[in-house]
Design a protein around this motif. Structure first.
Motif, short mmCIF file in Angstrom:
data_model
loop_
_atom_site.label_atom_id
_atom_site.label_comp_id
_atom_site.label_asym_id
_atom_site.label_seq_id
_atom_site.Cartn_x
_atom_site.Cartn_y
_atom_site.Cartn_z
N GLN A 134 -3.26 14.07 -3.45
CA GLN A 134 -3.63 13.06 -2.43
C GLN A 134 -2.02 12.83 -1.56
OE1 GLN A 134 -5.99 10.01 -3.20
NE2 GLN A 134 -6.99 10.86 -4.61
N HIS A 135 -1.05 12.93 -2.11
CA HIS A 135 0.21 12.74 -1.74
C HIS A 135 0.86 14.19 -1.26
CE1 HIS A 135 4.17 11.32 -0.77
NE2 HIS A 135 3.91 10.16 -0.73
N SER A 144 0.76 -1.13 -0.07
CA SER A 144 0.09 -0.08 -0.05
C SER A 144 0.81 1.37 -0.12
CB SER A 144 -0.88 -0.10 1.25
OG SER A 144 -1.69 -1.07 1.12
N ASP A 145 1.92 1.21 0.72
CA ASP A 145 2.87 2.33 0.94
C ASP A 145 3.43 2.64 -0.44
OD1 ASP A 145 4.65 4.48 2.38
OD2 ASP A 145 6.14 3.07 1.26
N HIS A 146 3.78 1.60 -1.19
CA HIS A 146 4.25 1.85 -2.47
C HIS A 146 3.47 2.50 -3.77
CE1 HIS A 146 8.20 0.85 -1.34
NE2 HIS A 146 8.10 -0.53 -1.10
N ARG A 147 2.02 1.97 -3.43
CA ARG A 147 1.09 2.41 -4.32
C ARG A 147 0.77 4.02 -4.05
NH1 ARG A 147 -0.91 -2.77 -3.66
NH2 ARG A 147 -2.52 -1.78 -2.27
N HIS A 148 0.40 4.14 -2.76
CA HIS A 148 -0.01 5.52 -2.37
C HIS A 148 0.72 6.23 -1.48
CE1 HIS A 148 -3.84 3.36 -3.85
NE2 HIS A 148 -3.51 2.53 -2.93
N GLY A 149 1.31 5.81 -0.78
CA GLY A 149 2.56 6.45 0.38
C GLY A 149 1.82 7.54 1.07
N GLY A 150 2.31 7.74 2.19
CA GLY A 150 2.03 8.98 3.07
C GLY A 150 0.74 9.34 3.58
N GLN A 151 -0.20 8.26 3.50
CA GLN A 151 -1.49 8.39 3.61
C GLN A 151 -1.99 8.16 5.11
OE1 GLN A 151 -3.83 9.54 1.25
NE2 GLN A 151 -2.21 9.61 -0.05
N SER A 204 2.34 16.99 -3.56
CA SER A 204 1.72 18.28 -3.77
C SER A 204 2.51 19.24 -3.51
CB SER A 204 0.56 18.03 -2.83
OG SER A 204 -0.58 17.17 -3.30
N ARG A 205 3.17 19.25 -2.34
CA ARG A 205 4.16 20.55 -1.91
C ARG A 205 5.25 20.51 -2.89
NH1 ARG A 205 5.18 23.11 3.03
NH2 ARG A 205 7.42 23.89 3.04
N MET A 206 5.98 19.37 -3.55
CA MET A 206 6.75 19.86 -4.67
C MET A 206 6.23 20.52 -5.78
SD MET A 206 9.58 16.76 -4.65
CE MET A 206 8.34 15.31 -4.35
N LEU A 207 5.00 20.01 -6.19
CA LEU A 207 4.21 20.58 -7.46
C LEU A 207 3.96 22.08 -7.42
CD1 LEU A 207 2.46 17.50 -8.82
CD2 LEU A 207 4.37 18.58 -9.70
N GLN A 208 3.48 22.47 -5.99
CA GLN A 208 3.22 23.79 -5.53
C GLN A 208 4.39 24.75 -5.65
OE1 GLN A 208 1.47 23.47 -1.57
NE2 GLN A 208 -0.52 22.58 -2.35
N GLU A 209 5.56 24.20 -5.12
CA GLU A 209 6.86 25.04 -5.29
C GLU A 209 7.17 24.92 -6.94
OE1 GLU A 209 9.22 22.59 -2.63
OE2 GLU A 209 8.47 23.53 -0.86
N PHE A 210 7.04 23.94 -7.45
CA PHE A 210 7.24 24.19 -8.93
C PHE A 210 6.36 25.10 -9.65
CE2 PHE A 210 5.94 23.29 -13.42
CZ PHE A 210 7.11 23.07 -13.88
N GLY A 211 5.24 25.15 -9.25
CA GLY A 211 4.37 26.26 -9.91
C GLY A 211 4.66 27.84 -9.64
N ALA A 251 5.02 6.31 6.94
CA ALA A 251 3.62 6.88 6.40
C ALA A 251 3.77 8.23 6.99
CB ALA A 251 2.49 5.96 6.62
N ALA A 252 3.89 8.59 8.20
CA ALA A 252 3.78 9.81 8.80
C ALA A 252 4.90 10.86 8.35
CB ALA A 252 3.96 9.71 10.17
N ILE A 253 6.29 10.19 8.04
CA ILE A 253 7.28 11.05 7.23
C ILE A 253 6.92 11.25 5.98
CG2 ILE A 253 9.63 11.07 6.41
CD1 ILE A 253 10.34 8.88 8.80
N ASP A 254 6.52 10.60 5.39
CA ASP A 254 5.93 10.72 3.75
C ASP A 254 4.82 11.62 3.72
OD1 ASP A 254 6.86 10.19 1.36
OD2 ASP A 254 5.55 8.47 0.64
N GLY A 255 4.08 11.74 4.72
CA GLY A 255 2.95 12.66 4.72
C GLY A 255 3.14 13.97 5.39
N ARG A 256 4.57 14.02 5.91
CA ARG A 256 4.84 15.41 6.46
C ARG A 256 4.39 15.85 7.79
NH1 ARG A 256 7.80 18.54 3.15
NH2 ARG A 256 7.09 20.50 4.42
N ARG A 257 3.88 14.48 8.40
CA ARG A 257 3.28 14.68 9.94
C ARG A 257 4.63 14.24 10.79
NH1 ARG A 257 -0.43 12.11 6.61
NH2 ARG A 257 0.41 10.00 7.38
#
Length: 424
Positions: free
Chosen positions: A385-386, A140-147, A390-397, A192-198
């Motif tokens: 959802q990740h 599940s982590d490799h499919r979705h990650g950080g959830q 999401s943060r990396m793409l916001q910074e890209f924009g 999962a908490a690291i990957d979700g920035r928690r």
């Protein structure tokens, strides 16, 4: 001489996954722990017991057997000298069998269910069943990650593994395996908490995982937890703590026994060197990680979490992260392409992260069109959802609008992200 086979011992060994040699090794350790003397049991000793040639070992051996099996000697078929075999229930009160779990994690009492003759026996089959759930969490982590859902399921399964300690009597080997399973699940909750920035939640999971790993004595899960701790501190912008935690993992003897663990330790050190702006050692660290990977036996038995993710693609992913942190964008782009070419299909989270980082590297080199095309290829679910993606793409924009305001690429990106917002 009565040489009736000891079927009770055979059944116990089958249930707990012991060969004659592994049971002998466990008994040697128990005898040394109990008496201070090194045991001299070997596979032949156990085979003599199993065949019935030896029906009742001496008192010290019986103590070691009780320590390993968690049972009085009569239960695994050993008959006291001068006494006929008996089918009567053991006289020991099972309510007296207690296991006190250290570290304040759990206090487990192995007690009989009211109305039953004896408490349930927990075996390796119980451990195997709960370990299968660990493989599901890793997938599940490799499919979705950080959830958050992955984190919560992993934490609940850690508690379930500990609750098995309450369910009955077990050998030290089984209890250690249960602690190892609980540590594995808790380390997945941490990741999962690291990957979700928690990050605060990740620190809580880390502390519990570390205590459980010590109770298990499992070097592989200790490595995973301390290596994750290094990654946690790296994401928190604390390179000194990241180096210290990763060094704990790298100094475990598992890294000398299996070069693949050593390779992963070096690869994660490389990523930490990136945020520490340590340019001098980066190439050398990559080469050391690569060399260790080449020396690793591909057929060696390794835990599912390591087999599921660490390979050539992950090595290039960590190099990509390191060079991006250093501002070496051509090298970052090189490693991004190598990573994406080598990724296995199930690594959907890793692909989204590497693609987002590639977009940053291309934009930093002035190629806004290619960068925008790359960023738009990140799947919708990962982009929305990740948290890390999401943060990396916001910074890209934000970087795209700053470097190419009013360009067609900026307009295209704005429309693309507007469509995301409209569907979330």
């Amino acid at each position: 001489m009565d040489t009736t086979r000891n079927t009770a011992l055979e059944a116990w060994m089958d249930e707990h996954g012991h060969s004659a040699n592994s049971l002998a090794q466990a008994l040697n350790s128990a005898l040394e722990r109990l008496t201070g003397r090194v045991g001299r049991f070997d596979g032949r000793t156990v085979r003599d017991w199993r065949s019935g040639r030896v029906r009742c070992p001496n008192a010290a051996t019986r103590r070691a057997l009780e320590d390993v099996t968690g049972l009085p000697p009569a239960d695994p078929g050993f008959v006291p000298r001068g006494r006929a075999p008996s089918t009567a229930a053991p006289q020991e009160d099972p309510m007296q069998r207690r296991t006190i779990v250290a570290g304040g994690i759990a206090a487990a009492v192995a007690a009989a269910t009211p109305g039953t003759a004896s408490p349930r026996r927990i075996g390796m089959s119980d451990v195997d069943r709960i370990q299968k759930r660990f493989a599901e969490i890793v997938a599940s982590d490799h499919r979705h990650g950080g959830q958050l859902g992955i984190e919560q399921r992993a934490a609940a399964l850690a508690d379930a593994a500990l609750n098995l300690q309450n369910a009955g009597i077990a050998t030290q080997r089984v209890r250690s395996s249960l602690y190892g399973a609980a540590a594995s699940f808790r380390s997945s909750a941490m990741w999962a908490a690291i990957d979700g920035r928690r990050y605060n939640d990740a620190i809580g999971h880390m502390r519990e995982a570390q205590a459980l790993a010590e109770l298990s004595g499992d070097q592989t899960i200790k490595f995973r937890i301390w290596s994750h701790a290094g990654t946690l501190f790296r994401h928190m912008g604390r390179p000194a703590d990241a180096f210290a935690a990763n060094n704990v993992a790298r100094n475990l003897h598992i890294t000398r026994r299996d070069p693949l663990f050593g390779s992963l330790g070096m690869a994660r050190q490389m990523a930490i060197e990136g945020i520490a702006q340590d340019r001098s050692g980066l190439r050398r660290t990559f080469d050391q990680a690569q060399d260790a990977m080449h020396r690793a036996d591909p057929a060696a038995c390794r835990p599912v979490w390591l087999r599921a993710f660490y390979d050539q693609a992950e090595l290039h992913s960590l190099a990509l992260s390191a060079h991006l942190s250093l501002g070496d964008y051509p090298a970052a782009e090189y490693h991004a392409h190598r990573c994406l070419a080598a990724l296995r299909p199930h690594m959907r989270r890793s692909k989204a992260i590497a693609t987002s980082r590639l977009a940053h590297a291309q934009l930093a080199q002035g190629d806004a069109d290619a960068a925008t095309h790359t960023a738009m290829s990140v799947p919708f679910d990962a982009a929305t959802q990740h948290d890390r993606v999401s943060r990396m793409l916001q910074e890209f924009g934000a970087a795209l609008r700053a470097t190419a305001p009013g360009s067609s690429s900026t307009h295209t990106w704005t429309e693309h992200t507007a469509a995301w917002r409209a569907t979330t």
